[in-house]
Motif scaffolding. Structure first.
Motif, PDB file in Angstrom:
ATOM      1  N   PRO A  14       0.819  -1.212   0.000  1.00 34.61           N
ATOM      2  CA  PRO A  14       0.000   0.000   0.000  1.00 34.61           C
ATOM      3  C   PRO A  14       0.851   1.260   0.000  1.00 34.61           C
ATOM      4  CG  PRO A  14      -0.876  -1.593   1.569  1.00 34.61           C
ATOM      5  CD  PRO A  14       0.427  -2.144   1.083  1.00 34.61           C
ATOM      6  N   ALA A  15       0.475   2.202  -0.881  1.00 29.96           N
ATOM      7  CA  ALA A  15       1.108   3.524  -0.973  1.00 29.96           C
ATOM      8  C   ALA A  15       2.569   3.470  -1.388  1.00 29.96           C
ATOM      9  CB  ALA A  15       0.970   4.290   0.345  1.00 29.96           C
ATOM     10  N   GLN A  16       3.015   2.338  -1.920  1.00 30.73           N
ATOM     11  CA  GLN A  16       4.414   2.197  -2.302  1.00 30.73           C
ATOM     12  C   GLN A  16       4.652   2.838  -3.654  1.00 30.73           C
ATOM     13  OE1 GLN A  16       7.073   1.682  -0.920  1.00 30.73           O
ATOM     14  NE2 GLN A  16       8.189  -0.146  -1.474  1.00 30.73           N
ATOM     15  N   GLU A  17       5.713   3.642  -3.762  1.00 28.54           N
ATOM     16  CA  GLU A  17       6.039   4.279  -5.033  1.00 28.54           C
ATOM     17  C   GLU A  17       6.780   3.323  -5.960  1.00 28.54           C
ATOM     18  OE1 GLU A  17       8.305   7.640  -3.868  1.00 28.54           O
ATOM     19  OE2 GLU A  17       6.666   8.520  -2.742  1.00 28.54           O
ATOM     20  N   GLN A  18       7.743   2.609  -5.395  1.00 25.08           N
ATOM     21  CA  GLN A  18       8.548   1.709  -6.203  1.00 25.08           C
ATOM     22  C   GLN A  18       7.949   0.317  -6.150  1.00 25.08           C
ATOM     23  OE1 GLN A  18      11.023   2.914  -8.002  1.00 25.08           O
ATOM     24  NE2 GLN A  18      11.268   0.987  -9.051  1.00 25.08           N
ATOM     25  N   VAL A  19       7.552  -0.202  -7.317  1.00 30.26           N
ATOM     26  CA  VAL A  19       6.878  -1.488  -7.371  1.00 30.26           C
ATOM     27  C   VAL A  19       7.676  -2.421  -8.266  1.00 30.26           C
ATOM     28  CG1 VAL A  19       4.748  -2.682  -7.966  1.00 30.26           C
ATOM     29  CG2 VAL A  19       4.658  -0.367  -7.032  1.00 30.26           C
ATOM     30  N   ARG A  42      -4.796   6.239  -4.003  1.00 30.03           N
ATOM     31  CA  ARG A  42      -5.616   5.034  -3.837  1.00 30.03           C
ATOM     32  C   ARG A  42      -7.100   5.323  -3.656  1.00 30.03           C
ATOM     33  NH1 ARG A  42      -3.550   1.933   1.088  1.00 30.03           N
ATOM     34  NH2 ARG A  42      -4.646   0.149   0.191  1.00 30.03           N
ATOM     35  N   LYS A  43      -7.453   6.462  -3.045  1.00 32.44           N
ATOM     36  CA  LYS A  43      -8.857   6.715  -2.693  1.00 32.44           C
ATOM     37  C   LYS A  43      -9.256   8.143  -3.070  1.00 32.44           C
ATOM     38  CE  LYS A  43      -8.731   3.516   1.267  1.00 32.44           C
ATOM     39  NZ  LYS A  43      -8.888   3.400   2.739  1.00 32.44           N
ATOM     40  N   PRO A  44     -10.364   8.293  -3.807  1.00 32.57           N
ATOM     41  CA  PRO A  44     -10.799   9.639  -4.202  1.00 32.57           C
ATOM     42  C   PRO A  44     -11.375  10.462  -3.050  1.00 32.57           C
ATOM     43  CG  PRO A  44     -12.338   7.987  -4.995  1.00 32.57           C
ATOM     44  CD  PRO A  44     -11.182   7.239  -4.426  1.00 32.57           C
ATOM     45  N   ASP A  45     -11.649   9.830  -1.910  1.00 31.52           N
ATOM     46  CA  ASP A  45     -12.175  10.585  -0.770  1.00 31.52           C
ATOM     47  C   ASP A  45     -11.064  11.015   0.192  1.00 31.52           C
ATOM     48  OD1 ASP A  45     -11.587   8.055   0.094  1.00 31.52           O
ATOM     49  OD2 ASP A  45     -13.456   7.744   1.197  1.00 31.52           O
ATOM     50  N   GLU A  46      -9.808  10.837  -0.204  1.00 32.14           N
ATOM     51  CA  GLU A  46      -8.679  11.282   0.604  1.00 32.14           C
ATOM     52  C   GLU A  46      -7.836  12.279  -0.189  1.00 32.14           C
ATOM     53  OE1 GLU A  46      -7.913   7.212   3.278  1.00 32.14           O
ATOM     54  OE2 GLU A  46      -6.472   7.821   1.729  1.00 32.14           O
ATOM     55  N   SER A  47      -7.357  13.300   0.487  1.00 35.23           N
ATOM     56  CA  SER A  47      -6.507  14.299  -0.182  1.00 35.23           C
ATOM     57  C   SER A  47      -5.168  13.676  -0.576  1.00 35.23           C
ATOM     58  CB  SER A  47      -6.254  15.491   0.749  1.00 35.23           C
ATOM     59  OG  SER A  47      -7.461  16.144   1.067  1.00 35.23           O
ATOM     60  N   SER A  48      -4.582  14.235  -1.624  1.00 34.02           N
ATOM     61  CA  SER A  48      -3.237  13.845  -2.046  1.00 34.02           C
ATOM     62  C   SER A  48      -2.339  15.074  -1.978  1.00 34.02           C
ATOM     63  CB  SER A  48      -3.259  13.288  -3.468  1.00 34.02           C
ATOM     64  OG  SER A  48      -3.856  12.017  -3.500  1.00 34.02           O
ATOM     65  N   TYR A  49      -1.030  14.825  -1.945  1.00 33.70           N
ATOM     66  CA  TYR A  49      -0.081  15.916  -1.757  1.00 33.70           C
ATOM     67  C   TYR A  49       1.056  15.817  -2.760  1.00 33.70           C
ATOM     68  CZ  TYR A  49      -2.424  16.657   2.727  1.00 33.70           C
ATOM     69  OH  TYR A  49      -3.358  16.894   3.695  1.00 33.70           O
ATOM     70  N   ASP A  59      -2.476   1.444  -7.805  1.00 35.03           N
ATOM     71  CA  ASP A  59      -3.586   0.782  -7.114  1.00 35.03           C
ATOM     72  C   ASP A  59      -4.928   1.339  -7.568  1.00 35.03           C
ATOM     73  OD1 ASP A  59      -2.042  -0.955  -5.614  1.00 35.03           O
ATOM     74  OD2 ASP A  59      -1.848   0.412  -3.926  1.00 35.03           O
ATOM     75  N   TRP A  60      -4.957   2.630  -7.915  1.00 44.11           N
ATOM     76  CA  TRP A  60      -6.230   3.222  -8.329  1.00 44.11           C
ATOM     77  C   TRP A  60      -6.649   2.706  -9.703  1.00 44.11           C
ATOM     78  CZ3 TRP A  60     -10.501   4.715  -6.686  1.00 44.11           C
ATOM     79  CH2 TRP A  60     -11.394   5.483  -7.448  1.00 44.11           C
ATOM     80  N   LEU A  61      -5.717   2.592 -10.625  1.00 42.32           N
ATOM     81  CA  LEU A  61      -6.057   2.021 -11.938  1.00 42.32           C
ATOM     82  C   LEU A  61      -6.581   0.598 -11.764  1.00 42.32           C
ATOM     83  CD1 LEU A  61      -6.015   2.247 -15.063  1.00 42.32           C
ATOM     84  CD2 LEU A  61      -3.737   1.210 -14.984  1.00 42.32           C
TER      85      LEU A  61
END
Length: 1111
Positions: A47-52, A829-836, A902-904
């Motif tokens: 979860p929330a990992q940039e490097q996959v 990951r979630k449209p109901d959470e802010s991103s930065y 994860d969102w895709l």
């Protein structure tokens, strides 16, 4: 490699290995299926990992709230919304918490108390370890559920856990690990402790090296050429091997003797462990920055912490040369202080200063090696460097300087070496190759003995004399359990603990059982996946009699991320003379960027789009989106320059990873290049020309060593190898329902979505698993809606959002867009959470534009909207394939770099689930699916037929027929041919209709006759392509815009010309000639092939035909 035997157990079992590190942690696993050869895999999405990818790890970070409840772990703890919430609510952030478990005797004078954050009130180190392991287990479960359809339920109650620890951890620490495993819920009671297995990181790393390097034929051949020491020094046939596992906290050294026939390993010196891992390089960097910036506006603890973190994740990994300066990119173009070497948010450090940060670690390794070398019972011949710290090119270079003069072979194994411990722990459970170990200390028991007045030792201790109440202990009964220089053998029960689960070395029974290579000489297969934004290389060493193994080039110059999924940016810098100055990750170094700015170099990104076919829908691409090519450089020349660089990187990597291998294969290489589904003959011709310009082949005669393949089919081969033909996958296929009337018996429909940066390719196949068979069932689809277009839309969003602010300059927008691309986009990951978007420092604030402490806040809905055009394009392309597919689609696999989102994945899952279609992301490094799959294409070649993407034919004329309404309508075009016959032009004669399923060797023929006045046979044939909606087009003048010239065939008609005889025209009795022949075309291969045939005295004659595409 070790010829691993099939698993002999009666039921399926899962082996999970946890490598819990001081700074980063990872998981590997193996599904043990009865009768199947075990395959080691890595958990490569968190979860929330940039490097996959195959080497993926997460930070060993935990946030606790004030009640001691876990609030965020791993990469999730790095999200800006978590950091803000933690600051507001007073959460406790734990890093380096593993050091609380460290044995007190370990030398750690360089570790200060404030280096280790205190534990939260009421939490012990064991409880923290339990909380972290609970999270790792949850991640592993989710990953396996996503990657292996319907597997989890069959293994959730049959799991073996292998937990690793540093070499210096002993009984008390092992007891704590077992307790933590129970608290974490991995096992439910003390009775289940038999399912928990402990192992030192050093021995785990040895097993990784055994599996990946030591038992390879290339190394064993090299070993055979070495001179043996004197008979008294070493057992016959054995060699000394030392493993340096350089991690974040500890550096573990383990020494073994090895025999390769039969394979056996014994420890020959006590394991060494020193607290000098890469985290201490970073700690010294913090002190350097603190001293360097003292008195400046950048000396606050928050700024130093931010710069230290950036040094740790970028500067440290890129550092290679002490005579070159390095930069810490911490701020924006507004941050300047020339007195402190700060320019445009970049702090310059001298190479000598950075090199000095590494020296204590280098010294600790060499001292530990010397200690093991002194006491080892076998001389050391080989040293292997693994672990996350092994990614440092500078550490490797420094140690190479030390080992080479000693005549010791030193290398970094190929593959994701920072997952060596986790992968090696799996090998420990499966292979169990170490037969003896060496005690690190003397282990005794305390006794008393009858007083002997003649013994000087007893006389000195006469004051401690006492009367034995009942029993005497005689000197002869004293027992020493072990000493530092006496190896103790494992008991037969121990050494055979898992032996009963493995069958003898018999044939593999997997569905796709790859055969040993049958060639007579060694060969190298190199595959190039050149993407719009990132590119990678995979390879395979084909050794006679050996089962081929796919590997990836996982180290590149100046690359920060090193591992099994490693790719480099598709970036090139040219100077004003058109000379290449920097490529890939090297082009991202600040000194290169500064030099480019000063000297006017041209930076090329997205250059691959210059090669794209013009028919691909690209209305969303503006001209200024694609940087122009440098003056005098064609897209083919740029491609050649990039290929040349990739080949150089691959050669260096193989030379470093495989001792003395390169000389045996450098003149025996097969090259495979992949390309988007939408690319056609012209682009294939350009790739072949680029390969020649790059020096991969020296002439057109060597073009047979170059093979081309669509990215979609390469991805299918990756999925076949990694998922589809696994026993775990084939079981659900066997029981799933499918319409018998619509599908072939036993066949299922599979769609591969290769979501890349530029294009998204969809390929549909029918599959039968027994025997394995794959046929394309619909024309391949390709859309220009890859991940770069999400970033492009983000650029426009940022530009509009920040209009009128102090952050609206093109340079600032470009910087934020780059950061969004590397971090925000991947974490979303979630449209109901802010991103930065974290772009600046604590000094950057503008609440009117949602900027706080250098972080720009974006709403989740805004970010989700950036993905929607790509999601829509995928769904529309899938629906198109689904409509025309000859077999119903049951399974969809998502691969490619964009698949890391994860969102895709979640958005597509929302679409596929209601349709009853099984949808998953294969395990492993899916952004290397294309390169790895291309290797499988060359070796396994599993696709037997393909589908025509368009209708192909030729333009002809026909003699006028006054009774034909079509001819009557075109009477105004009538002309007289050389035979004096009235004729009508613009007729289209199809050779192959769109949607036709074509086997690889199926020939498509079309008879021709040229009627001409002269005898010469210098003729060509234009092959035309129709992409309109008509099923069988007949006339070119109906939809002229839907027809285009695909290529021109130049047949060799010289032999045929000798058989020609003149004919007489009906009108003026003049001579004319009729050339009768057939064009034969093969459309079922990955490239178009052509030849011609004609009859001579009743016998078919054939001649090659060259195909030329107009550029």
């Amino acid at each position: 490699m070790i010829p691993r035997a099939p698993y002999k157990g009666e039921t399926r079992k899962l082996v999970l290995a946890f490598d819990v590190g001081t700074t980063f942690s990872g998981i590997s696993y193996c599904i043990l299926d009865p009768g199947e050869v075990p395959v080691i895999r890595g958990v490569s999405r968190y979860p929330a990992q940039e490097q996959v990818g195959g080497d993926s790890k997460i930070p060993s970070i935990i946030y606790y709230d004030l009640q001691g409840v876990v609030r965020a772990v791993g990469a999730e703890a790095l999200q800006e919304r978590i950091i803000e919430r933690a600051k507001d609510d007073g959460w406790v952030k734990l890093e380096w918490w593993k050091l609380h478990l460290c044995p007190k005797h370990l030398a750690s004078s360089h570790t200060r108390e404030d280096d280790i954050p205190p534990l939260p009130r009421g939490k012990s180190a064991v409880q923290v370890l339990a909380d972290f392991m609970r999270y790792l287990f949850k991640c592993a479960r989710t990953y396996i559920q996503e990657s292996h359809l319907n597997l989890w339920r069959s293994v959730e109650n049959s799991i073996e856990f292998v937990l690793t620890h540093p070499n210096d951890w002993e009984g008390p620490q092992q007891q704590q690990i077992r307790r933590a495993a129970e608290l974490a819920g991995l096992i439910s009671s003390n009775e289940e402790q038999s399912h928990v297995h402990l192992l030192t990181e050093g021995e785990a790393s040895l097993r990784f090296c055994i599996t990946n390097v030591i038992t390879s034929r290339a190394l064993s051949s090299h070993i055979a050429t070495l001179d043996f020491p004197d008979e008294g020094e070493v057992q016959s046939g054995s060699r000394g091997v030392l493993i340096v596992d350089a991690g974040g906290r500890t550096i573990d050294l383990s020494a073994y003797s090895m025999k390769l026939s039969p394979t056996s390993f014994k420890e020959i010196a006590p394991a060494e462990c020193c607290l000098q891992g890469s985290a201490f390089v970073t700690r010294r960097a913090r002190d350097l920055l603190k001293n360097r910036l003292s008195g400046s506006n950048y000396s606050s603890p928050e700024m130093i912490a931010q710069m230290t973190n950036i040094f740790d994740t970028t500067t440290k990994l890129r550092f290679r040369k002490p005579d070159e300066s390095s930069n810490v990119g911490f701020g924006t173009i507004r941050d300047n202080d020339l007195k402190y070497d700060i320019r445009s948010g970049q702090l310059k450090l001298t190479g000598q200063d950075i090199a000095g940060l590494f020296e204590p670690s280098v010294k600790a390794i060499t001292e530990a090696f010397e200690q093991q070398k002194r006491v080892a019972s076998t001389p050391v011949n080989f040293v292997f460097l693994v672990g996350g710290f092994a990614a440092s090119d500078w550490l490797f270079a420094r140690l190479q300087e030390y080992f080479q003069p000693l005549g010791i072979n030193f290398c970094r194994p190929d593959g994701h070496v920072n997952k060596a411990v986790a992968d090696g722990a799996i090998s420990f459970y499966i292979d169990h190759l170490v037969s003896s170990r060496v005690a690190r200390a003397t282990h005794d028991v305390e006794i008393y003995t009858p007083f002997n007045s003649q013994d000087p030792e007893h006389q000195d201790r006469q004051h401690s004399q006492f009367i034995d109440p009942a029993v005497c202990v005689y000197p002869g009964q004293e027992k020493v359990v072990g000493s530092a220089q006496h190896a103790f053998a494992l008991s037969p029960e121990q050494s055979q603990r898992e032996a009963h689960t493995l069958a003898p070395q018999t044939s593999v029974t997997s569905i796709l059982a790859r055969e040993p290579y049958k060639g007579k000489t060694r060969k190298l297969v190199l595959t190039f996946d050149i993407g719009t934004t990132f590119s990678g290389v995979s390879y395979c060493i084909l050794d006679p009699g050996e089962v081929p193994l796919t590997r990836g080039v996982s180290r590149y110059p100046a690359q920060e991320q090193v591992g099994g999924d490693s790719k480099i940016p598709s970036i090139i810098y040219y100077d004003l003379q058109g000379v290449v100055r920097a490529v890939g990750a090297e082009a991202l170094q600040q000194r290169i960027i500064d030099r480019a700015k000063d000297d006017g170099w041209v930076k090329l990104e997205w250059w691959k789009l210059h090669l794209r076919p013009k028919h691909l829908a690209s209305s969303h691409i503006r001209e200024d989106d694609i940087p122009p090519l440098p003056r005098g450089k064609s897209a083919v020349q740029v491609l050649a320059d990039f290929i040349r660089y990739l080949f150089k990187c691959a050669r260096t990597y193989i030379q470093e990873s495989h001792l003395d291998l390169w000389r045996s294969i450098e003149n025996s290489i097969e090259f495979i290049f992949t390309h988007s589904n939408g690319w056609e003959g012209l682009q294939q011709q350009q790739i072949r020309r680029a390969a020649e310009l790059a020096g991969l082949i020296s002439s057109k005669e060597e073009q047979s060593h170059v093979h081309l393949l669509t990215e979609g089919e390469a991805s299918l081969h990756f999925c076949i190898t990694n998922v589809i033909t696994s026993d775990a996958f084939s079981s659900p296929v066997a029981v799933s329902d499918f319409p018998v009337e619509e599908a072939q018996p036993g066949s299922q429909g599979v769609v591969i979505i290769d979501a890349g940066a530029g294009t998204i390719d969809l390929s549909a196949y029918s599959m039968q698993l027994s025997p394995p068979s794959f046929e394309e069932i619909a024309p391949a689809e390709c859309c220009l809606q890859g991940s770069v277009f999400v970033t492009r839309r983000a650029h426009d969003l940022l530009k509009n959002k920040l209009s009128g602010s102090n952050y609206s300059s093109p340079e600032m927008i470009a910087q934020m867009t780059s950061i969004f691309d590397k971090t925000t986009k991947l974490r979303f990951r979630k449209p109901d959470e802010s991103s930065y978007v974290k772009f600046g420092t604590t000094r950057d604030n503008d609440l009117n534009h949602d900027i706080r402490s250098g972080k720009l806040k974006l709403t989740g809905q805004d970010v989700a909207g950036l993905f929607e055009p790509s999601v829509k394009a995928i769904i529309e392309a899938f629906e198109q394939q689904r409509r025309v597919a000859s077999t119903p689609v049951n399974f969809v696999f998502l691969v490619g770099g964009f698949a890391a989102s994860d969102w895709l994945f979640a958005r597509l899952q929302q679409y596929f689930q209601p349709l009853g279609i099984s949808f998953c992301r294969p395990d492993g490094h899916a952004n290397k699916a294309v390169a790895d799959g291309a290797v499988s294409f060359y070796i396994d070649h599993l696709v037997s037929s393909r589908v025509a993407r368009a209708t192909y034919g030729i333009e002809i004329y026909t003699w006028f027929n006054s009774q034909d309404p079509e001819h009557q309508a075109r009477q105004h075009t009538l002309f007289i041919d050389p035979a004096d016959e009235p004729s009508i032009p613009n007729q289209f004669a199809s050779i192959l209709l769109k949607g036709t399923q074509v086997s690889e060797l199926r020939e498509f023929r079309r008879p021709f006759n040229f009627i001409q006045k002269l005898r010469h046979t210098d003729r060509s044939v234009d092959i035309m392509c129709y992409k309109g909606d008509l099923q069988d087009p007949k006339w070119l003048d109906l939809e002229r815009s839907s027809f285009s010239t695909l290529c021109t065939i130049h047949p060799d008609l010289s032999e045929l010309s000798r058989t020609l005889s003149p004919r007489k025209s009906a009108l003026d009795r003049s001579d004319y000639y009729v050339i009768d022949f057939e064009v034969i075309m093969l459309f079922g291969l990955t490239e178009l092939k052509a030849l011609i045939s004609w009859k001579y005295k009743g016998v078919e004659m054939r001649s090659p035909a060259s195909i030329v595409y107009e550029e």
